[in-house]
Motif scaffolding. Sequence first.
Motif, PDB file in Angstrom:
ATOM      1  N   SER A 194       0.830  -1.209   0.000  1.00  0.00           N
ATOM      2  CA  SER A 194       0.000   0.000   0.000  1.00  0.00           C
ATOM      3  C   SER A 194       0.858   1.250   0.000  1.00  0.00           C
ATOM      4  O   SER A 194       0.401   2.325  -0.342  1.00  0.00           O
ATOM      5  N   GLU A 195       2.103   1.125   0.381  1.00  0.00           N
ATOM      6  CA  GLU A 195       3.000   2.274   0.349  1.00  0.00           C
ATOM      7  C   GLU A 195       3.699   2.388  -0.991  1.00  0.00           C
ATOM      8  O   GLU A 195       4.336   3.387  -1.276  1.00  0.00           O
ATOM      9  N   GLU A 196       3.668   1.321  -1.746  1.00  0.00           N
ATOM     10  CA  GLU A 196       4.426   1.201  -2.977  1.00  0.00           C
ATOM     11  C   GLU A 196       5.903   1.434  -2.734  1.00  0.00           C
ATOM     12  O   GLU A 196       6.596   2.105  -3.497  1.00  0.00           O
ATOM     13  N   GLY A 197       6.383   0.923  -1.645  1.00  0.00           N
ATOM     14  CA  GLY A 197       7.796   1.062  -1.318  1.00  0.00           C
ATOM     15  C   GLY A 197       8.504  -0.262  -1.466  1.00  0.00           C
ATOM     16  O   GLY A 197       8.029  -1.284  -0.991  1.00  0.00           O
ATOM     17  N   MET A 198       9.636  -0.236  -2.118  1.00  0.00           N
ATOM     18  CA  MET A 198      10.409  -1.444  -2.283  1.00  0.00           C
ATOM     19  C   MET A 198      11.250  -1.645  -1.027  1.00  0.00           C
ATOM     20  O   MET A 198      11.849  -0.697  -0.524  1.00  0.00           O
ATOM     21  N   VAL A 199      11.250  -2.844  -0.497  1.00  0.00           N
ATOM     22  CA  VAL A 199      11.961  -3.102   0.741  1.00  0.00           C
ATOM     23  C   VAL A 199      13.263  -3.838   0.478  1.00  0.00           C
ATOM     24  O   VAL A 199      14.306  -3.541   1.047  1.00  0.00           O
ATOM     25  N   GLN A 200      13.191  -4.842  -0.382  1.00  0.00           N
ATOM     26  CA  GLN A 200      14.387  -5.613  -0.656  1.00  0.00           C
ATOM     27  C   GLN A 200      14.327  -6.129  -2.085  1.00  0.00           C
ATOM     28  O   GLN A 200      13.278  -6.593  -2.540  1.00  0.00           O
ATOM     29  N   GLY A 201      15.411  -6.026  -2.784  1.00  0.00           N
ATOM     30  CA  GLY A 201      15.472  -6.567  -4.126  1.00  0.00           C
ATOM     31  C   GLY A 201      16.756  -7.339  -4.291  1.00  0.00           C
ATOM     32  O   GLY A 201      17.779  -6.999  -3.683  1.00  0.00           O
ATOM     33  N   GLU A 202      16.710  -8.396  -5.057  1.00  0.00           N
ATOM     34  CA  GLU A 202      17.923  -9.167  -5.271  1.00  0.00           C
ATOM     35  C   GLU A 202      17.893  -9.664  -6.710  1.00  0.00           C
ATOM     36  O   GLU A 202      16.866 -10.164  -7.168  1.00  0.00           O
ATOM     37  N   THR A 203      18.994  -9.514  -7.388  1.00  0.00           N
ATOM     38  CA  THR A 203      19.048  -9.940  -8.776  1.00  0.00           C
ATOM     39  C   THR A 203      20.230 -10.859  -8.993  1.00  0.00           C
ATOM     40  O   THR A 203      21.319 -10.596  -8.482  1.00  0.00           O
ATOM     41  N   PHE A 204      20.010 -11.948  -9.685  1.00  0.00           N
ATOM     42  CA  PHE A 204      21.098 -12.824 -10.094  1.00  0.00           C
ATOM     43  C   PHE A 204      21.143 -12.822 -11.618  1.00  0.00           C
ATOM     44  O   PHE A 204      20.106 -12.771 -12.273  1.00  0.00           O
ATOM     45  N   GLY A 205      22.299 -12.897 -12.181  1.00  0.00           N
ATOM     46  CA  GLY A 205      22.434 -13.008 -13.635  1.00  0.00           C
ATOM     47  C   GLY A 205      22.577 -11.668 -14.310  1.00  0.00           C
ATOM     48  O   GLY A 205      22.574 -10.617 -13.672  1.00  0.00           O
ATOM     49  N   ARG A 206      22.714 -11.713 -15.616  1.00  0.00           N
ATOM     50  CA  ARG A 206      22.903 -10.495 -16.389  1.00  0.00           C
ATOM     51  C   ARG A 206      21.577 -10.036 -16.957  1.00  0.00           C
ATOM     52  O   ARG A 206      20.873 -10.797 -17.610  1.00  0.00           O
ATOM     53  N   TRP A 207      21.223  -8.802 -16.713  1.00  0.00           N
ATOM     54  CA  TRP A 207      19.943  -8.272 -17.169  1.00  0.00           C
ATOM     55  C   TRP A 207      20.180  -6.971 -17.924  1.00  0.00           C
ATOM     56  O   TRP A 207      20.996  -6.165 -17.491  1.00  0.00           O
ATOM     57  N   THR A 208      19.410  -6.778 -18.969  1.00  0.00           N
ATOM     58  CA  THR A 208      19.449  -5.460 -19.603  1.00  0.00           C
ATOM     59  C   THR A 208      18.498  -4.565 -18.828  1.00  0.00           C
ATOM     60  O   THR A 208      17.620  -5.039 -18.108  1.00  0.00           O
ATOM     61  N   ALA A 209      18.686  -3.251 -18.984  1.00  0.00           N
ATOM     62  CA  ALA A 209      17.874  -2.300 -18.219  1.00  0.00           C
ATOM     63  C   ALA A 209      16.394  -2.517 -18.493  1.00  0.00           C
ATOM     64  O   ALA A 209      15.569  -2.528 -17.577  1.00  0.00           O
ATOM     65  N   ASP A 210      16.069  -2.718 -19.753  1.00  0.00           N
ATOM     66  CA  ASP A 210      14.674  -2.866 -20.130  1.00  0.00           C
ATOM     67  C   ASP A 210      14.080  -4.139 -19.547  1.00  0.00           C
ATOM     68  O   ASP A 210      12.980  -4.131 -18.988  1.00  0.00           O
ATOM     69  N   GLU A 211      14.869  -5.203 -19.650  1.00  0.00           N
ATOM     70  CA  GLU A 211      14.416  -6.500 -19.153  1.00  0.00           C
ATOM     71  C   GLU A 211      14.183  -6.463 -17.643  1.00  0.00           C
ATOM     72  O   GLU A 211      13.184  -6.953 -17.129  1.00  0.00           O
ATOM     73  N   SER A 212      15.124  -5.846 -16.930  1.00  0.00           N
ATOM     74  CA  SER A 212      15.001  -5.833 -15.476  1.00  0.00           C
ATOM     75  C   SER A 212      13.828  -4.959 -15.052  1.00  0.00           C
ATOM     76  O   SER A 212      13.171  -5.225 -14.049  1.00  0.00           O
ATOM     77  N   ARG A 213      13.552  -3.921 -15.841  1.00  0.00           N
ATOM     78  CA  ARG A 213      12.396  -3.083 -15.505  1.00  0.00           C
ATOM     79  C   ARG A 213      11.110  -3.903 -15.627  1.00  0.00           C
ATOM     80  O   ARG A 213      10.268  -3.898 -14.748  1.00  0.00           O
ATOM     81  N   ARG A 214      11.039  -4.630 -16.735  1.00  0.00           N
ATOM     82  CA  ARG A 214       9.856  -5.473 -16.927  1.00  0.00           C
ATOM     83  C   ARG A 214       9.742  -6.514 -15.815  1.00  0.00           C
ATOM     84  O   ARG A 214       8.666  -6.776 -15.286  1.00  0.00           O
ATOM     85  N   ALA A 215      10.890  -7.083 -15.458  1.00  0.00           N
ATOM     86  CA  ALA A 215      10.901  -8.109 -14.417  1.00  0.00           C
ATOM     87  C   ALA A 215      10.397  -7.543 -13.095  1.00  0.00           C
ATOM     88  O   ALA A 215       9.564  -8.148 -12.414  1.00  0.00           O
ATOM     89  N   LEU A 216      10.898  -6.360 -12.744  1.00  0.00           N
ATOM     90  CA  LEU A 216      10.487  -5.755 -11.479  1.00  0.00           C
ATOM     91  C   LEU A 216       9.006  -5.401 -11.489  1.00  0.00           C
ATOM     92  O   LEU A 216       8.311  -5.567 -10.485  1.00  0.00           O
ATOM     93  N   GLU A 217       8.531  -4.916 -12.634  1.00  0.00           N
ATOM     94  CA  GLU A 217       7.104  -4.581 -12.728  1.00  0.00           C
ATOM     95  C   GLU A 217       6.246  -5.811 -12.500  1.00  0.00           C
ATOM     96  O   GLU A 217       5.240  -5.776 -11.792  1.00  0.00           O
TER      97      GLU A 217
END
Lengths: 237, 344
Positions: A194-217
């Motif tokens: 409800s706050e739309e606040g990200m608390v923790q994120g973790e990424t493994f592997g190589r991602w392009t900016a566009d791809e990671s944006r889509r992934a996070l969405e």
Amino acid sequence: MQTPRSDGRASDEHLRALSVALDTNSRASGSSYVELGNTKVSCAVYGPRRPRVDDLTVNTGVIDVDVFRVPFARKRAIHVERGRENEREKDLNRSAADVELSARIADVLRACALTETFPRAQVDVYVTIMDSDGGEVVASVLAASAALARAGVEMADLASACELVRIGERLVLDPTEEECERGNGKVFLAQMSSEEGMVQGETFGRWTADESRRALEQCAAGCNRFDTIVREALAKS
Amino acid sequence: MGAGVEATSEETRARFERAKTSLERAPARTTRPNAAFVAPGERIPGVEHGDFLRGHGTRAIATASTTDETEETLVATTAGVVERVNKLVSVRALKSRYVPETGDVVLGKVTNVSGKRWILDINARQNGVLQLSAVHLPGNVQRRRNDVDELNMRTLYAEGDIVSSEVQSVYSDGAAALHTRSLKYGRLKRGQLVRVTANLVRRLPQHFHRLEMDEFHDSVATGTHDVEILLGCNGYIWVGAPSAATAPRETELRREPNDAIDDLNEAYGDKVPLPQRENISRVALAVRALAELFLPISPPAVMDVFKVSKEWGVAVQDMLGQGFLTRILEREVDKRVEAYEQGK
């Protein structure tokens, strides 16, 4: 065109069925049992109570998280993944991976709970992984935040989490263990919905900016759907 | 009738669930139109912008409105039921630890005896602290402030003892300073402790009660099998044989200031006759049954459950069975509906 998932889900964006039961442990201040597909996690929260070690310099509350894995849990996912099975750790039934998992859950909870509301007191969170089929961090975060809310601990928001794995070009939401092993990139997101606040994120592997944006969405959307289910469970009990 | 003896069959469980839903739907005696359930992070429904006072379990966050002014909305920080008194909006958690307030009657279990004070577990965020200077010594003797006195602390209250006391003050970190400077308070004997959620015990003018059992026993002297119930605000409830804490007023008048604290206990020795034991267990289980059903605990409510359990001939060991709980629940629904009908 979507390929159906190995566990029978219709598309890559489908989440597994999430069921949340509350007050499963009558001795705890708050407790929950979460099933995310075949991943089963139970969580018990005790406190706020007097800390075992009283640190007079700290004026906020303390949150401690311990993760246990029952011997019959399907797989030591992270162990196998990293290919370093340690016999001694196995005997202790408490591996380095579980210590890391504890720290991650604790970080999420500390961000969500208003620790200043219980000064110099401690909340103990015990997470037990009963069965593991991918997304055990997701299930643990959902279980712990629901149990914390049930214990009457003041929180800014409930924490929700979601995982995504990349298999080839596909972005597969809420992957099973088998899908995680096939993947070549992974994103984990914990947020306060409800706050739309990200608390923790973790990424493994190589991602392009566009791809990671889509992934996070996609992860955020998954979080929101899990969040709704947890809230419904809290309201119903 | 043996309700509750049967294994919790599918049928009993279904009946229990039915009773539960009808209780939820039963009209409340006081109609609260705004009773809503919220979880942390949710906006509290029906709160007009800026038109509120922030209570417990909520926090105000600034939200950008269409105009340049920042508006404040109220967001829940606890999972619970919204309560409002005029403009004050607060959220009460269903289950939470006890928050001590000055003047509360609390029961505690001694966990530690340390220098000049006892540490008590009172179901709160922090322990309760009972200073040696905050107790009456037996026989009301003046305390000599020396080390012998401190060494003798265990003779008064030792580890594991249940002690009734009153909150004298609350420290900034939420710890409670307790006192037992009254003949009502002190170590509890000849009974059992029941722990329930603190929310189920309301603050009442009187927390110590003696339940009269004369109508259930023939040909015994008045009050022989009475049961005493001490409701701690912290959710610790003592059920036991009567002691000085609930002595009738006449005895209190006769009491000399030099009397020992638990003179009544001493008069009876440590013996509790069998019928009284059964009464104590039955009352304690009535409390547990109410807690199990999340119904508020008050002496009339406890006595009511006690009476129906006797009337229906439910054995003591069956009082927590699903069968009995279901019948209590159904009874509660009927009572609420009836009260509502009368109020109309």
